[in-house]
Design an enzyme around this catalytic site. Structure first.
Site, PDB file in Angstrom:
ATOM      1  N   GLU A   1       7.758  -3.665  -9.861  1.00 22.06           N
ATOM      2  CA  GLU A   1       8.390  -2.962  -8.810  1.00 22.06           C
ATOM      3  C   GLU A   1       9.705  -2.177  -9.125  1.00 22.06           C
ATOM      4  O   GLU A   1       9.710  -1.082  -9.067  1.00 22.06           O
ATOM      5  CB  GLU A   1       9.172  -4.082  -7.943  1.00 22.06           C
ATOM      6  CG  GLU A   1       8.527  -4.547  -6.811  1.00 22.06           C
ATOM      7  CD  GLU A   1       7.478  -5.934  -7.446  1.00 22.06           C
ATOM      8  OE1 GLU A   1       7.378  -6.094  -8.671  1.00 22.06           O
ATOM      9  OE2 GLU A   1       6.948  -6.571  -6.506  1.00 22.06           O
TER      10      GLU A   1
ATOM     11  N   ASP B   1       0.921  -1.261   0.028  1.00 24.15           N
ATOM     12  CA  ASP B   1      -0.073  -0.028   0.028  1.00 24.15           C
ATOM     13  C   ASP B   1       0.726   1.116  -0.060  1.00 24.15           C
ATOM     14  O   ASP B   1       1.534   1.481   0.936  1.00 24.15           O
ATOM     15  CB  ASP B   1      -1.053  -0.042   1.407  1.00 24.15           C
ATOM     16  CG  ASP B   1      -1.886   1.037   1.299  1.00 24.15           C
ATOM     17  OD1 ASP B   1      -1.569   2.409   0.519  1.00 24.15           O
ATOM     18  OD2 ASP B   1      -2.995   0.810   1.795  1.00 24.15           O
TER      19      ASP B   1
END
Lengths: 263, 263, 263
Positions: free
Chosen positions: A135, A66
């Protein structure tokens, strides 16, 4: 069991856990990790339960960490490393739990969400599934995901997914063994699968998972390395800025870089 | 940069290196290894460059060691081991360089040429590609190629290719992950791929390659073993004779053996 | 060579070994392990022989351990561990023998039979082939098979086969590299394959198998672990009862459990 981030449903020999943080893109926060772990505690206390099914919202299974919560944290928050270590511990627990963890995929799985898939014992998906390791776009790496992903799909596919950050379809995911079964009817496939799994005795599942763990150890050094490396990456000012910017106005790092370059 | 065995072309964020020894079947000699290494030095000095594209002549990407040069060498030449060690070092460097190495395959790749493919970060190919490990036919083995090839395509496929010496098509190569993307238009695929790769920051590529290296180490012992074993095999009189015969009149070892058997 | 459990046939450079225990479901007993080992001794003594072909009855290649023999044994029979260790040793020998072991599959391969397939150098099959790891249904695990199977098809596929006990088709087996070549004409495929294999010199085959063994070691600790674990599992009263019941009236463990539960 009453959870904030999960909807738990029982069926004979089965516990279904639906990740439910729809207003936060079904992302992973500390509460989700704690509650998944508590739900597993419950399943493991039950002699009757054989299989735990993990699923998400239709269309969106799970994104990664998050970013809103991450951006709100003070720099070098020791809680951050603890959170990452908790995530890594949860993935490892999937592979060692005496319950069979079946992941149900009917939507997007991104970044840290890929760890939940990779560490599951079996993965069922519909053609609506989509998988990506995003990522590197943020200056991060899927450090904790990779030991489990490499074990599941081999080195090169995990490498290519990390480097290209390209999302792959359910069909591609099946071909590389990220998905074990592609189906148009998840409930029917799950019914057939659990019929088979219920033929196994409780002790056999434990024996099986323990023995396989010895044949492909994801050892404590590698776990420690993963946690250290993602902590290091996430604490870099450049990366923190990337995440903070996105949390504020949804801007991707390269958009900012391009804007700076054009000035 | 001016090379004897390479044609180097620059584009924004990209360096293209074309292996060009057309009169020697685009085989690998000491000069090629040295020049590839120098070209990488140049790319690594440039902050701007992200990706190095390695390619061959249309139809012929790269065969293995230059047998003509090998046959001309005195027995037990210490330069031979040095040459092999240099080749092994180059392959390892591909996997650790902070630049992304993309291999472009539009033709045959044979024996030692397979090492350049296997050690590349990503492999793009057209349907014209063809891959073979022919070493065993000469009494040799792809010792230096195998650690990288096993990492990329798994044990069994590397084993079967070595043992059967059979060449495989682009389609088969895609299925076993020797090729990451099969395309009919290499330039267009390369353009799309580099668009994605250019979203990554320089530091992230370094971080990524360093971290993956820790997850699947091709360690110094294995590198040493590889160099020792291929040196041992190549110095056996039987194997030297096989290579010398081929260098003289293009005769394959089994043709000679059959001729002797028929006398 | 005259065998009780094998039919051996010689051809130029080839030894064919057909497992033949049709009245015992072509299952594995101590005699079969000993005779396979003796047949390999013979092949290895012959300089002329290159390839050993292992096959079964049409429709049934090999099931696992002979449950009738196992059920007849006294509890904690030291001969049992010896038998398992002999099986493990035979599988390892396949991977190290200077002869090429080609497995010919034209029917069902179940449980321990999978070890013979997984440890073979190359596997040819027709569409009639079918593969399953049924061990877990009995409270057992394919302990000795798995190190070889993981090497061949990767962790996840070996894991999913063990856990689901589901049988897979020849086409699926090809996709996951359990089968190297799928053919409609085994004899013709074998002819073409051995033509290629016969191009290799005797020494090269030895060198090749020795070198690959060093690149993916199934080490003595893992072999010992496998034998210990299957011995432990097979000696549990619950598992012995499962096997004994099946040997008497063909009842599967879950049928008994369901009957008990319904009382």
């Amino acid at each position: 069991m009453n959870f904030e981030t999960l909807i738990a449903t029982r069926a004979p020999r089965l516990l279904r856990l639906k990740i439910s943080r729809p207003h936060h893109g079904n992302s992973i926060n500390a509460t989700l990790i704690r509650e998944l772990s508590q739900a597993l505690d419950g399943a493991e206390r039950s002699e009757e339960c054989r299989t735990v099914v993990l699923e998400g919202e239709p269309g969106l299974v799970c994104t990664g960490m998050d970013f809103q919560e991450l951006a709100a944290r003070p720099e070098a928050d020791p809680g951050e490393t603890a959170g990452i270590a908790g995530y890594m511990k949860l993935l490892k627990r999937f592979t060692l739990s005496p319950k069979i963890i079946v992941c149900h995929v009917e939507g997007k799985v991104i970044a840290g969400g890929m760890g939940l898939v990779a560490a599951s014992d079996l993965v069922l998906s519909t053609s609506r599934a989509e998988f990506a390791l995003s990522e590197a776009l943020w200056g991060l790496l899927p450090c904790c995901v990779l030991p489990f992903l490499i074990r599941r799909i081999g080195f090169q596919k995990a490498y290519a997914m990390t480097l290209t950050t390209r999302s792959i379809s359910a069909q591609e995911a099946l071909a590389i063994h990220l998905v074990d079964e592609l189906t148009q009817n998840l409930d029917e496939s799950l019914r057939k699968l659990t019929l088979r799994l219920n033929l196994l005795e409780h002790e056999t599942i434990s024996d099986l998972k323990r023995y396989f763990h010895k044949l492909w150890t994801i050892n404590p050094e590698m776990e420690k390395l993963a946690v250290q490396e993602i902590t290091r990456l996430a604490s870099q000012p450049r990366v923190r800025q990337n995440i903070a910017n996105y949390a504020i106005d949804g801007a991707f790092p390269w958009e900012r870089r391009d804007a700076v370059a054009q000035k």
